[in-house]
Design a protein around this motif. Structure first.
Motif, PDB file in Angstrom:
ATOM      1  N   VAL A  15      13.710 -39.034  29.178  1.00 26.26           N
ATOM      2  CA  VAL A  15      14.980 -38.322  29.072  1.00 26.26           C
ATOM      3  C   VAL A  15      14.747 -36.813  28.968  1.00 26.26           C
ATOM      4  O   VAL A  15      15.459 -36.014  29.602  1.00 26.26           O
ATOM      5  CB  VAL A  15      15.781 -38.835  27.860  1.00 26.26           C
ATOM      6  CG1 VAL A  15      17.018 -37.971  27.624  1.00 26.26           C
ATOM      7  CG2 VAL A  15      16.186 -40.286  28.077  1.00 26.26           C
ATOM      8  N   LEU A  18      14.262 -35.121  32.187  1.00 26.82           N
ATOM      9  CA  LEU A  18      15.504 -34.896  32.939  1.00 26.82           C
ATOM     10  C   LEU A  18      16.264 -33.678  32.423  1.00 26.82           C
ATOM     11  O   LEU A  18      16.955 -32.996  33.184  1.00 26.82           O
ATOM     12  CB  LEU A  18      16.400 -36.133  32.855  1.00 26.82           C
ATOM     13  CG  LEU A  18      15.837 -37.441  33.420  1.00 26.82           C
ATOM     14  CD1 LEU A  18      16.838 -38.564  33.233  1.00 26.82           C
ATOM     15  CD2 LEU A  18      15.482 -37.290  34.889  1.00 26.82           C
ATOM     16  N   LEU A  34      24.256 -36.952  35.066  1.00 25.65           N
ATOM     17  CA  LEU A  34      23.697 -38.302  34.937  1.00 25.65           C
ATOM     18  C   LEU A  34      24.796 -39.350  34.832  1.00 25.65           C
ATOM     19  O   LEU A  34      24.598 -40.516  35.218  1.00 25.65           O
ATOM     20  CB  LEU A  34      22.780 -38.379  33.717  1.00 25.65           C
ATOM     21  CG  LEU A  34      21.485 -37.560  33.785  1.00 25.65           C
ATOM     22  CD1 LEU A  34      20.736 -37.625  32.462  1.00 25.65           C
ATOM     23  CD2 LEU A  34      20.589 -38.052  34.923  1.00 25.65           C
ATOM     24  N   VAL A  46      18.834 -32.061  39.302  1.00 22.48           N
ATOM     25  CA  VAL A  46      18.685 -33.178  38.361  1.00 22.48           C
ATOM     26  C   VAL A  46      18.419 -34.488  39.098  1.00 22.48           C
ATOM     27  O   VAL A  46      17.460 -35.218  38.788  1.00 22.48           O
ATOM     28  CB  VAL A  46      19.930 -33.307  37.462  1.00 22.48           C
ATOM     29  CG1 VAL A  46      19.826 -34.560  36.578  1.00 22.48           C
ATOM     30  CG2 VAL A  46      20.077 -32.074  36.591  1.00 22.48           C
ATOM     31  N   MET A  47      19.257 -34.806  40.077  1.00 23.10           N
ATOM     32  CA  MET A  47      19.168 -36.116  40.746  1.00 23.10           C
ATOM     33  C   MET A  47      18.166 -36.126  41.892  1.00 23.10           C
ATOM     34  O   MET A  47      17.580 -37.176  42.198  1.00 23.10           O
ATOM     35  CB  MET A  47      20.552 -36.511  41.280  1.00 23.10           C
ATOM     36  CG  MET A  47      21.628 -36.594  40.208  1.00 23.10           C
ATOM     37  SD  MET A  47      21.220 -37.752  38.877  1.00 23.10           S
ATOM     38  CE  MET A  47      21.229 -39.311  39.772  1.00 23.10           C
ATOM     39  N   ARG A  50      14.382 -33.739  39.439  1.00 20.42           N
ATOM     40  CA  ARG A  50      13.884 -34.163  38.121  1.00 20.42           C
ATOM     41  C   ARG A  50      13.805 -35.680  37.984  1.00 20.42           C
ATOM     42  O   ARG A  50      12.829 -36.201  37.438  1.00 20.42           O
ATOM     43  CB  ARG A  50      14.776 -33.583  37.017  1.00 20.42           C
ATOM     44  CG  ARG A  50      14.674 -32.076  36.869  1.00 20.42           C
ATOM     45  CD  ARG A  50      15.493 -31.576  35.682  1.00 20.42           C
ATOM     46  NE  ARG A  50      15.492 -30.117  35.607  1.00 20.42           N
ATOM     47  CZ  ARG A  50      16.152 -29.421  34.700  1.00 20.42           C
ATOM     48  NH1 ARG A  50      16.872 -30.054  33.771  1.00 20.42           N
ATOM     49  NH2 ARG A  50      16.107 -28.099  34.701  1.00 20.42           N
ATOM     50  N   LEU A  51      14.815 -36.397  38.449  1.00 21.93           N
ATOM     51  CA  LEU A  51      14.804 -37.855  38.320  1.00 21.93           C
ATOM     52  C   LEU A  51      13.674 -38.489  39.131  1.00 21.93           C
ATOM     53  O   LEU A  51      12.909 -39.305  38.589  1.00 21.93           O
ATOM     54  CB  LEU A  51      16.164 -38.436  38.719  1.00 21.93           C
ATOM     55  CG  LEU A  51      16.297 -39.960  38.583  1.00 21.93           C
ATOM     56  CD1 LEU A  51      16.072 -40.384  37.137  1.00 21.93           C
ATOM     57  CD2 LEU A  51      17.675 -40.427  39.071  1.00 21.93           C
ATOM     58  N   ALA A  54      10.393 -37.740  37.305  1.00 16.74           N
ATOM     59  CA  ALA A  54      10.191 -38.534  36.094  1.00 16.74           C
ATOM     60  C   ALA A  54       9.778 -39.966  36.442  1.00 16.74           C
ATOM     61  O   ALA A  54       8.879 -40.539  35.810  1.00 16.74           O
ATOM     62  CB  ALA A  54      11.470 -38.538  35.261  1.00 16.74           C
ATOM     63  N   ILE A  55      10.422 -40.552  37.438  1.00 19.73           N
ATOM     64  CA  ILE A  55      10.072 -41.915  37.852  1.00 19.73           C
ATOM     65  C   ILE A  55       8.651 -41.946  38.414  1.00 19.73           C
ATOM     66  O   ILE A  55       7.862 -42.859  38.131  1.00 19.73           O
ATOM     67  CB  ILE A  55      11.084 -42.442  38.884  1.00 19.73           C
ATOM     68  CG1 ILE A  55      12.478 -42.559  38.254  1.00 19.73           C
ATOM     69  CG2 ILE A  55      10.640 -43.794  39.437  1.00 19.73           C
ATOM     70  CD1 ILE A  55      13.573 -42.924  39.233  1.00 19.73           C
ATOM     71  N   SER A 190      13.334 -38.663  47.027  1.00 16.39           N
ATOM     72  CA  SER A 190      14.167 -39.838  46.742  1.00 16.39           C
ATOM     73  C   SER A 190      13.996 -40.917  47.801  1.00 16.39           C
ATOM     74  O   SER A 190      13.994 -42.114  47.492  1.00 16.39           O
ATOM     75  CB  SER A 190      15.642 -39.422  46.649  1.00 16.39           C
ATOM     76  OG  SER A 190      15.833 -38.471  45.626  1.00 16.39           O
TER      77      SER A 190
END
Length: 328
Positions: A15, A18, A34, A46-47, A50-51, A54-55, A190
């Motif tokens: 978290v 993010l 989010l 963010v989407m 960062r997301l 993080a994944i 992504s």
């Protein structure tokens, strides 16, 4: 209780990754994005950045840690790991051949691979080659120290070949390879994320299926064989799992150092056991936590993202020294 605390640590670090980054975005705006709101460049950061980062850090850290545990058990050596034994170097050689020698494309008859598919193929071939050589030598060299030295020598030889390829390549090829070699968790988009996560999970699932045989192998090959363990099958599956994990993570994130070496020791320090039924999931979670923590440290500097390998030695070096002095 320890598994619960470790899981909470992973969630908190995920978290935080993010909410914090090189670009300052208010926490309320991140929470709104989010939840499905927000728009413009902040939503993309963010989407879209960062997301996925993080994944990627979660799966890369977990995969490298699990592969390190497999190698330390197989070679019965606390200093075994994808980077120390030259497996990362093998994957790097495969990527160097693809980028610097083949121009980023692998062609065989009517079949042609380019882009990340070619990079992953090259990294997989290089890591499998080095891992296979090490497993062969492990049946000849009974001394763990000699096997470790052999792995280091293989790493030096591979580095020499990579240097020659850099010398003969074009400036654009060298620049692409150098940028890849700095290592980062923000290189998976992504669109590439499902493939990266799917391949990594396949390698991790194979590793988890080896928990019981690895516990028996710790007691000795003869004892494991008498209890019905097919050592050749186990080593082949271990080779496949380590090759998959090292190849895909190195291809997408670069040659990340120290995580595969030190995280199994962190898991042992937390749980005080060598039983793989506990140690394997503990190493998985600890690897994810360490990678997410390093990822967070890399993006905290304002307006920049520092390479991941600038942070991992700060955590890894003290633990390696501790292992060396503890084992004399």
């Amino acid at each position: 209780m320890r598994f619960f605390l470790l899981s909470i640590t992973v969630v908190v670090l995920f978290v935080l990754t993010l909410f914090f980054g090189s670009v300052n975005i208010p926490a309320a705006d991140v929470a709104d994005i989010l939840a499905g709101g927000g728009s413009g460049p902040e939503r993309f950061i963010v989407m879209g950045s960062r997301l996925p980062m993080a994944i990627t850090a979660f799966f890369a850290g977990a995969g490298l840690a699990v592969s390190g545990l497999l190698l330390q058990t197989t070679f019965r050596n606390p200093l075994a790991g994808p980077s120390i034994l030259g497996i990362n170097s093998g994957a790097s050689l495969g990527v160097a051949v693809v980028m610097l020698f083949l121009g980023g494309t692998i062609s065989a008859g009517t079949i042609s691979l380019g882009g990340y598919a070619a990079v992953v193929t090259g990294a997989f071939a290089g890591s499998i080659l080095v891992t296979g050589v090490l497993l062969l030598l492990s049946s000849i060299l009974k001394n763990d120290l000699m096997l470790l030295i052999t792995g280091i020598i293989i790493g030096y030889l591979v580095s020499s070949v990579i240097m020659l390829l850099n010398f003969m390549s074009t400036a654009d090829g060298v620049q692409s390879y150098v940028m890849w070699g700095m290592s980062s968790f923000n290189g998976v988009s992504s669109g590439q994320l499902p493939l990266f996560c799917g391949i990594t999970m396949a390698g991790i699932i194979i590793a988890f299926s080896l928990m019981k045989p690895l516990d028996l192998i710790l007691l000795g090959d003869s004892y494991a064989r008498n209890l019905g363990v097919n050592l050749l099958r186990v080593r082949n599956l271990l080779l496949l799992s380590t090759g998959i994990l090292t190849a895909v993570i190195t291809a997408y994130c670069g040659p990340v150092s120290f995580i595969g070496l030190v995280v199994p020791h962190i898991a042992r320090m937390i749980f005080h056991t060598d039983r793989h039924i506990i140690l394997m999931p503990a190493t998985f979670l600890a690897g994810a936590a360490v990678a997410l923590g390093c990822c967070l440290l890399c993006v905290l500097p304002s307006n920049s993202v520092i390479p991941i390998n600038a942070v991992t030695p700060v955590i890894g070096a003290p633990i390696v020294l501790w292992v060396i002095f503890k084992r004399r």
